[in-house]
Scaffold this active site. Structure first.
Site, PDB file in Angstrom:
ATOM      1  N   ARG A 183     -18.110 -26.762  18.968  1.00  0.00           N
ATOM      2  CA  ARG A 183     -17.487 -25.530  19.451  1.00  0.00           C
ATOM      3  C   ARG A 183     -18.106 -24.313  18.747  1.00  0.00           C
ATOM      4  NH1 ARG A 183     -11.698 -23.277  17.321  1.00  0.00           N
ATOM      5  NH2 ARG A 183     -11.576 -21.509  18.724  1.00  0.00           N
ATOM      6  N   TYR A 223     -18.357 -21.367  13.851  1.00  0.00           N
ATOM      7  CA  TYR A 223     -17.547 -22.350  13.115  1.00  0.00           C
ATOM      8  C   TYR A 223     -18.362 -23.413  12.378  1.00  0.00           C
ATOM      9  CZ  TYR A 223     -13.817 -20.210  15.823  1.00  0.00           C
ATOM     10  OH  TYR A 223     -12.943 -19.301  16.359  1.00  0.00           O
ATOM     11  N   ARG A 238     -13.872 -10.014  13.434  1.00  0.00           N
ATOM     12  CA  ARG A 238     -14.027 -10.429  14.822  1.00  0.00           C
ATOM     13  C   ARG A 238     -13.189  -9.543  15.760  1.00  0.00           C
ATOM     14  NH1 ARG A 238     -13.259 -16.680  15.086  1.00  0.00           N
ATOM     15  NH2 ARG A 238     -14.196 -16.303  17.133  1.00  0.00           N
ATOM     16  N   PRO A 273      -5.031 -25.566  17.781  1.00  0.00           N
ATOM     17  CA  PRO A 273      -5.778 -25.832  19.017  1.00  0.00           C
ATOM     18  C   PRO A 273      -7.277 -25.607  18.901  1.00  0.00           C
ATOM     19  CG  PRO A 273      -4.501 -23.805  19.171  1.00  0.00           C
ATOM     20  CD  PRO A 273      -4.029 -24.509  17.939  1.00  0.00           C
ATOM     21  N   ASN A 274      -7.999 -26.496  19.554  1.00  0.00           N
ATOM     22  CA  ASN A 274      -9.465 -26.464  19.682  1.00  0.00           C
ATOM     23  C   ASN A 274     -10.215 -26.846  18.410  1.00  0.00           C
ATOM     24  OD1 ASN A 274      -9.550 -25.559  22.489  1.00  0.00           O
ATOM     25  ND2 ASN A 274      -8.679 -23.662  21.684  1.00  0.00           N
ATOM     26  N   ALA A 307      -5.767 -20.377  17.176  1.00  0.00           N
ATOM     27  CA  ALA A 307      -5.360 -19.250  18.034  1.00  0.00           C
ATOM     28  C   ALA A 307      -3.869 -18.931  17.912  1.00  0.00           C
ATOM     29  CB  ALA A 307      -5.721 -19.548  19.481  1.00  0.00           C
ATOM     30  N   HIS A 362      -8.722 -20.176   7.461  1.00  0.00           N
ATOM     31  CA  HIS A 362      -9.565 -19.991   8.651  1.00  0.00           C
ATOM     32  C   HIS A 362     -11.012 -20.216   8.252  1.00  0.00           C
ATOM     33  CE1 HIS A 362      -6.229 -18.362  10.901  1.00  0.00           C
ATOM     34  NE2 HIS A 362      -5.940 -17.611   9.855  1.00  0.00           N
ATOM     35  N   GLU A 388      -2.710 -20.427   4.245  1.00  0.00           N
ATOM     36  CA  GLU A 388      -3.351 -20.238   5.556  1.00  0.00           C
ATOM     37  C   GLU A 388      -4.863 -20.310   5.363  1.00  0.00           C
ATOM     38  OE1 GLU A 388      -2.404 -16.353   7.114  1.00  0.00           O
ATOM     39  OE2 GLU A 388      -3.709 -16.562   8.867  1.00  0.00           O
ATOM     40  N   ASN A 407      -4.338 -24.297   9.278  1.00  0.00           N
ATOM     41  CA  ASN A 407      -5.210 -23.488  10.130  1.00  0.00           C
ATOM     42  C   ASN A 407      -4.586 -23.532  11.519  1.00  0.00           C
ATOM     43  OD1 ASN A 407      -7.112 -22.214  11.665  1.00  0.00           O
ATOM     44  ND2 ASN A 407      -8.872 -23.356  10.850  1.00  0.00           N
TER      45      ASN A 407
HETATM   46  C1  DQA Z   1      -9.818 -19.844  13.402  1.00  0.00           C
HETATM   47  C2  DQA Z   1      -9.847 -18.362  13.803  1.00  0.00           C
HETATM   48  C3  DQA Z   1      -8.975 -18.110  15.021  1.00  0.00           C
HETATM   49  O1  DQA Z   1      -9.041 -16.730  15.400  1.00  0.00           O
HETATM   50  C4  DQA Z   1      -9.444 -18.937  16.202  1.00  0.00           C
HETATM   51  O2  DQA Z   1      -8.568 -18.784  17.299  1.00  0.00           O
HETATM   52  C5  DQA Z   1      -9.628 -20.386  15.868  1.00  0.00           C
HETATM   53  C6  DQA Z   1     -10.182 -20.746  14.569  1.00  0.00           C
HETATM   54  C7  DQA Z   1     -10.786 -20.160  12.254  1.00  0.00           C
HETATM   55  O3  DQA Z   1     -10.629 -21.204  11.619  1.00  0.00           O
HETATM   56  O4  DQA Z   1     -11.711 -19.368  11.997  1.00  0.00           O
HETATM   57  O5  DQA Z   1      -9.421 -21.265  16.709  1.00  0.00           O
HETATM   58  O6  DQA Z   1      -8.502 -20.160  12.958  1.00  0.00           O
END
Ligand code: DQA
Length: 148
Positions: free
Chosen positions: A18, A23, A107, A10-11, A77, A100, A98, A74
């Site tokens: 964003r 990011y 964080r 998501p997002n 959240a 990120h 995984e 990835n």
């Molecule tokens: C994320 C880190 C997560 O905590 C966050 O909710 C994201 C992006 C990252 O790529 O740094 O949406 O996965």
């Protein structure tokens, strides 16, 4: 041919605009294009996806289990909340990484727990968009060493 599936949660469709201080300004389309170039150059095939829905993440992981040699995820959240994503990953036996963009451990406390980490082979975090490149490289190295 080596099949790599990359899934974004998501997002991540909003990358570029964003919270760019966290990011970066690279869009998901840019990341997809770079991944496509890298995977093609290595002689593989790429499926690249993004979804805001938890159930779709689960379905995509199940599909990767049937069609892919490696899954790069990835989960955004849902990393920090989803037992369903954890269970889906445990159910597939392909190579799983995984990714990120940020380093969640620097964080908020709620990002320190990952339901993904215990169900994957490796974690790459804190390298921005480069993390996808590192993950693809790691996946090809791993798969090569398995077949060598
Ligand atoms: C994320 C880190 C997560 O905590 C966050 O909710 C994201 C992006 C990252 O790529 O740094 O949406 O996965």
């Amino acid at each position: 041919m080596t099949a790599i599936h990359i899934l974004n949660g998501p997002n991540l469709n909003l990358l570029g605009t964003r919270e760019p201080e966290i990011y970066g300004t690279t869009t998901l389309k840019d990341i997809e294009a770079a991944c496509q170039t890298q995977v093609s150059a290595a002689g593989g095939t790429l499926v690249f996806g993004q979804t805001n829905a938890e159930g779709e993440l689960v379905s995509f992981i199940q599909r990767a289990g049937k069609e892919a040699d490696a899954l790069i995820l990835n989960a955004a959240a849902y990393t920090h909340t989803s037992v369903a994503v954890h269970d889906a990953l445990k159910a597939v036996s392909i190579y799983k990484l995984e990714v990120h963009l940020s380093n969640p451990h620097t964080r908020e406390a709620f990002r320190h727990r990952s339901y993904v980490s215990p169900a994957v082979d490796g974690v790459i975090a804190g390298f921005g968009a480069m993390g996808y490149r590192l993950a693809i490289e790691a996946a090809f190295e791993h798969l090569k060493s398995k077949t060598a």
